[in-house]
Write a protein that holds these residues in place. Structure first.
Motif, mmCIF file in Angstrom:
data_model
loop_
_atom_site.group_PDB
_atom_site.id
_atom_site.type_symbol
_atom_site.label_atom_id
_atom_site.label_comp_id
_atom_site.label_asym_id
_atom_site.label_seq_id
_atom_site.Cartn_x
_atom_site.Cartn_y
_atom_site.Cartn_z
ATOM 1 N N UNK A 337 0.832 -1.201 0.000
ATOM 2 C CA UNK A 337 0.000 0.000 0.000
ATOM 3 C C UNK A 337 0.867 1.251 0.000
ATOM 4 N N UNK A 338 1.901 1.208 0.834
ATOM 5 C CA UNK A 338 2.774 2.372 0.913
ATOM 6 C C UNK A 338 3.478 2.616 -0.414
ATOM 7 N N UNK A 339 3.986 1.542 -1.039
ATOM 8 C CA UNK A 339 4.686 1.743 -2.300
ATOM 9 C C UNK A 339 3.721 2.209 -3.380
ATOM 10 N N UNK A 340 2.515 1.711 -3.303
ATOM 11 C CA UNK A 340 1.521 2.139 -4.292
ATOM 12 C C UNK A 340 1.281 3.638 -4.170
ATOM 13 N N UNK A 341 1.184 4.079 -2.936
ATOM 14 C CA UNK A 341 0.965 5.513 -2.714
ATOM 15 C C UNK A 341 2.158 6.302 -3.200
ATOM 16 N N UNK A 346 -1.260 10.386 -7.072
ATOM 17 C CA UNK A 346 -2.558 10.905 -7.513
ATOM 18 C C UNK A 346 -3.603 9.807 -7.659
ATOM 19 N N UNK A 347 -3.316 8.695 -7.041
ATOM 20 C CA UNK A 347 -4.247 7.575 -7.183
ATOM 21 C C UNK A 347 -5.618 7.968 -6.631
ATOM 22 N N UNK A 348 -6.670 7.702 -7.377
ATOM 23 C CA UNK A 348 -7.985 8.156 -6.915
ATOM 24 C C UNK A 348 -8.461 7.365 -5.695
ATOM 25 N N UNK A 349 -9.352 8.002 -4.979
ATOM 26 C CA UNK A 349 -9.848 7.386 -3.741
ATOM 27 C C UNK A 349 -10.575 6.075 -3.996
ATOM 28 N N UNK A 385 -5.794 10.220 3.573
ATOM 29 C CA UNK A 385 -6.742 10.407 2.482
ATOM 30 C C UNK A 385 -7.479 11.729 2.608
ATOM 31 N N UNK A 386 -7.671 12.336 1.497
ATOM 32 C CA UNK A 386 -8.450 13.561 1.475
ATOM 33 C C UNK A 386 -9.900 13.203 1.186
ATOM 34 N N UNK A 387 -10.726 13.625 2.061
ATOM 35 C CA UNK A 387 -12.133 13.310 1.845
ATOM 36 C C UNK A 387 -12.786 14.512 1.180
ATOM 37 N N UNK A 388 -13.285 14.271 0.023
ATOM 38 C CA UNK A 388 -13.847 15.381 -0.734
ATOM 39 C C UNK A 388 -15.121 15.889 -0.058
ATOM 40 N N UNK A 389 -15.345 17.174 -0.213
ATOM 41 C CA UNK A 389 -16.516 17.794 0.409
ATOM 42 C C UNK A 389 -17.806 17.209 -0.107
ATOM 43 N N UNK A 390 -18.028 17.413 -1.376
ATOM 44 C CA UNK A 390 -19.252 16.829 -1.932
ATOM 45 C C UNK A 390 -18.866 15.528 -2.618
ATOM 46 N N UNK A 391 -18.686 14.515 -1.858
ATOM 47 C CA UNK A 391 -18.343 13.250 -2.482
ATOM 48 C C UNK A 391 -19.596 12.683 -3.133
#
Lengths: 758, 154
Positions: A337-341, A346-349, A385-391
């Motif tokens: 997971x870490x290497x993927x990140x 910019x990997x999408x959520x 992870x960034x949680x988008x406002x209007x997901x």
């Protein structure tokens, strides 16, 4: 153009030639039979067919062909050199496709009779098959090779086994090559069609891996470990091909096949390389989440089956297969997971969240009782992870699943809610509507749990109610006309009219349900818990207490009643402190009711009245006459302040009108009913109360309301109770009771007279 | 008694060298697609029809991987002549025949027939390895927007 008539004629031809071949074979004429064979094999040279049609053709041939090979085997069983000669002979055939098919038949027959040349023939066949580079024909040819030879591989010693594996790997590589190359075939406008064809053909390539897995798993020799062999030899060979083909379809399919066909021990042995070398090098557009989830599913089902097995074989003391420890497995996944990140920031959520979800699933299966690892995952999610406002809805579903899946697994869901990072992740969601929805879901999970998730300490309460805070605090006026057209109720609170939505009501209902989880074996403790919730959470939003306080008060009254009965039972020797406890609790509850009244006196006076009456009833049952009397006085205050004129305020909607009578009339009836059920009042107090309520009844605005309330109140004067046990102070003076009965009749008839005169 | 059997790789010289992965899985290097399409008749003093030539390729002899130009029938005739001059050893296939009567020239059916003929011609010519490498005119004709045969001195 390929059409059914072409296919039909080809099939007809095959059948015809197959019949001739059978006849020739029956007569023992081998050469003419071979000629027939070639004739029908020629049909496979056609370029006109789609993979499906070609497959049909292939199957027709395959069955016809089986006969031929059986015959060959039977006849020539004793004569191996003859077969090798025949093998040389078929090489002289003109067309390559029939030649190679025929070669395979003879070759595999040679393998079956175990001549010395078996391995040379295998090698030769493998090399000769390179002659067909047309993807579809080549794939079928090699598939045929693989099918024909499946039970004939030499596996008697390690060397043989190596050759067999090499043979299969080479076949796999070649088939994969043909399959991948098929995409470049034909005009560029037909790419979609090619893609479709490749999808149809994929199983041919995959079947090679199935065969490999069988061979590797079945072989046994001294010092041979299948998992080791796979990890050291086979795995690098196969995965290198998969990585290097750089083809989306091939990679996603083949990795999936690898995961599915090889046994679990193999995957445990190669987990590190599989995740960190292979997965990371795959096509960047490939959804790694799907692969991870497939792998995790595999492990989870393995684990479950191991559990079952362990349960069954406990007595046999069988050594179960050695799976690496959870920490090792998890470590590999974390590294991945870490290497993927790191590799693709910019990997999408919607890629990352499912991976985390799979990890959660893995943990739940392998390490059921340890929530700390879970917390690690949530920590990562919360911090990274960034949680988008209007997901969007899809993302919301993903988050919901990530947060809620573990809730089902734990017998004590509270332990999960106590995780600091679980809450952090939850708190990070800044879309209020979504957070509210989540809070409701969490509450629903808790409520639906098999084991009641009771909250006994203030810590417990905090750990749960911090999630519900959003439900309590939100004003509920978030009404959007487009979305919430189905507004059910209009609720007016003291600062004016305000509308609430169904969702809001549902949220309040959820909070109320959660209140019922708060309990304690010791009643005073339970009461103080409830007060704690009230003080810390519920009273924060005065607008909303109208929904939650009634539940709270009712629950408290019930607990109080139980506590009171208990103390009554041992009153003899118990000290006064119980009485003190009772009176202070009554006081607390009435303070709560009063708070509700202060905030909502205008529109919820009736509710407040009912709460007071109910509490007064409890006080009477517990023989707290003074308290009960005070509570009744409170009722009268509420009535006089807010209900007496209720009918004259010209409310647009009076819910009671249809049942006959105004709100104030109903209030009088309710009070009268409660008075009628009193048991332990002294006569003076009782009479002052019933007189007062009768007077209220007299002063109602409408004549019919007056009449009806008066004859309701009349019952209060000849009240007697058959069910009461012991000596009731109210029943003490029986003569008095008779007298009051007469009084009431007089008054009653007087009232009726009055009605008539009016 | 037959000779002992030997696999083909042992009989033949070991000329088969190991393929690299891009050889195995990459796009073939001789990818070429020629389309002649979209005929348009231009009205004016001199009425004529031209055709769009679309070319997609990865052959290095072509300068662009994708191109789109418009040519008319007389351009094809010129091309054929030039090719025949440049490489006398190569047999250049015939063009579709001339349309005899003037009033038939702009008939839809005739134009379609001609389009098919031209496409066939161009596919054969452009696929010919000698013409690809030996003739500068061919690539210019297929890919250069401002192809002026006279510019080359013919």
């Amino acid at each position: 153009m390929p059409d059914n008539s072409v296919l039909a004629s080809s099939l007809g031809n095959i059948r015809h030639q197959a019949k001739l071949m059978r006849e020739n074979l029956a007569d023992g004429k081998l050469m003419p039979a071979l000629k027939n064979c070639v004739n029908f094999l020629n049909e496979l040279r056609s370029l006109a067919f789609s993979p499906k049609e070609y497959y049909e053709l292939y199957m027709a041939l395959f069955s016809a062909y089986l006969l031929q090979s059986n015959k060959l085997k039977l006849e020539k069983n004793k004569n191996a050199p003859f077969l090798t000669d025949l093998y040389e002979l078929v090489q002289y055939l003109g067309n390559i496709v029939p030649r190679l098919y025929l070669m395979i038949v003879v070759g595999t027959t040679c393998m079956a009779v175990q001549s010395a040349a078996t391995k040379d023939i295998m090698k030769d066949m493998m090399e000769m098959c390179r002659g067909v580079q047309h993807p579809i024909r080549g794939l079928f040819l090699r598939h045929y090779l693989c099918q024909r030879s499946k039970d004939l591989f030499p596996v008697s010693c390690m060397e043989d086994f190596d050759d067999t594996v090499n043979f299969l790997v080479a076949n796999f590589v070649e088939m994969n090559k043909l399959w991948v190359r098929l995409q470049h075939q034909g005009h560029s406008s037909e790419r979609a069609l090619r893609y479709q064809e490749r999808k149809e053909l994929k199983i041919l390539v995959g079947s090679n891996l199935v065969r490999l897995s069988q061979v590797v798993d079945d072989f046994s020799a001294e010092g041979y470990s299948a998992a080791d062999y796979y990890g050291k030899k086979l795995f690098p060979l196969i995965t290198e091909q998969i990585i290097q083909c750089r083809d989306h379809l091939a990679q996603s399919y083949l990795i999936d096949v690898v995961i599915q066909v090889f046994p679990d021990e193999f995957h445990f042995a190669t987990l590190g390389p599989l995740l960190n070398d292979v997965f990371l090098k795959l096509h960047p557009m490939l959804k790694k989440a799907d692969l991870v989830s497939a792998l995790v599913d595999r492990f989870v089902s393995y684990h479950n089956s191991q559990d079952d097995l362990a349960a069954k074989t406990e007595k046999l003391a069988l050594q179960p297969l050695q799976a690496p420890s959870v920490d090792t497995v998890l470590g590999f996944f974390w590294d991945f997971y870490a290497s993927l990140r790191a590799q693709d920031p910019a990997l999408p959520l919607d890629e990352l969240v499912p991976i985390l979800q799979s990890l959660v699933k893995l943990l739940l299966a392998f390490d059921r009782d340890n929530v700390l690892n879970l917390d690690k995952i949530y920590q990562f999610a919360a911090e990274d992870l960034q949680i988008a406002g209007e997901s969007d809805a899809e993302m919301q579903a993903l988050w919901t699943e990530l947060l809620l899946t573990p809730l089902q697994h734990f017998p004590a869901a509270k332990s999960l809610l106590e995780l600091p990072f679980f809450f952090k992740l939850y708190a990070k969601i800044n879309d209020l509507t979504f957070q509210k929805k989540l809070a409701c879901d969490i509450a629903a999970k808790l409520l639906a749990a098999d084991i009641p998730q009771v909250l006994t300490t203030t810590e417990d309460i905090d750990s749960v109610f911090k999630y519900l805070q959003v439900l309590i605090q939100d004003s509920g006026t978030g009404l959007s006309t487009s979305k919430d057209l189905g507004v059910e109720t209009t609720i007016r609170v003291d600062d004016g009219a305000s509308l609430v939505t169904e969702g809001f009501l549902h949220a309040q209902e959820t909070v109320c349900k959660m209140l019922h989880l708060i309990c304690h074996d010791d009643e005073p403790k339970a009461l103080s818990n409830l007060l704690y919730v009230k003080k810390k959470y519920l009273c924060k939003t005065p607008r909303n207490i109208v929904y939650t306080y009634p539940t709270l008060v009712t629950k408290m009254s019930n607990i109080l009643r139980v506590a009171g009965y208990k103390s009554l039972a041992k009153k003899k020797n118990a000290a006064d402190q119980l009485d003190l406890m009772l009176s202070s609790t009554f006081k607390n509850i009435s303070v709560v009711i009063d708070e509700l009244y202060q905030h909502h006196l205008q529109f919820s006076a009736e509710t407040v009245l009912k709460l007071y009456l109910n509490l007064a009833g409890v006080a009477d049952q517990l023989r707290q006459e003074n308290i009960a009397y005070e509570l009744f006085s409170q009722c009268f205050v509420v009535y006089e302040e807010n209900l007496i004129l209720a009918s004259s305020q010209g409310q647009a909607i009076d819910p009671h009108e249809s049942m006959g009578g105004s709100l104030s009339y109903q209030a009088v009836v309710i009070i009268a009913n409660r008075l009628a059920s009193l048991r332990y009042f002294s006569k003076e107090n009782y009479e002052s109360l019933i007189t007062k309520v009768t007077l209220y009844g007299l002063k109602l605005l409408k004549k019919q309301d007056q009449c009806r309330s008066i004859y309701q109140c009349a019952h209060l004067w000849w009240w007697c109770d058959l069910l009461i046990e012991g000596k009731s102070p109210t029943l003490a003076a029986e003569i008095d009771a008779r007298r009051t009965g007469e009084n009431a009749t007089e008054e009653d008839s007087g009232a009726e007279k009055k009605c008539r005169t009016n | 008694m037959s000779n002992p059997f030997k696999p083909v790789s042992e009989v033949l010289a070991d000329s088969h060298k190991k393929q690299s992965f891009s050889d195995i899985y990459g796009e073939p290097e001789n990818f070429l697609e020629i389309e002649v399409r979209n005929p348009q008749t231009h009205l004016g003093r001199e009425q004529y029809t031209d055709y769009e030539i679309v070319c997609r390729t990865n052959i290095p002899a072509f300068k662009k991987r994708q191109s789109k130009v418009r040519r008319r029938y007389s351009d094809f005739v010129t091309l054929k002549k030039i090719l025949e001059q440049e490489l006398s050893r190569v047999v250049v296939p015939p063009l579709p025949g001339k349309i005899l009567l003037n009033q038939n020239k702009f008939n839809d059916l005739n134009i379609e027939n001609r389009r098919q003929g031209l496409e066939k011609f161009l596919t054969v010519v452009s696929g010919h390895p000698l013409l690809q490498t030996g003739s500068s005119t061919l690539v210019e004709f297929i890919q250069n927007d401002r192809w002026e045969p006279r510019y080359h001195g013919y």
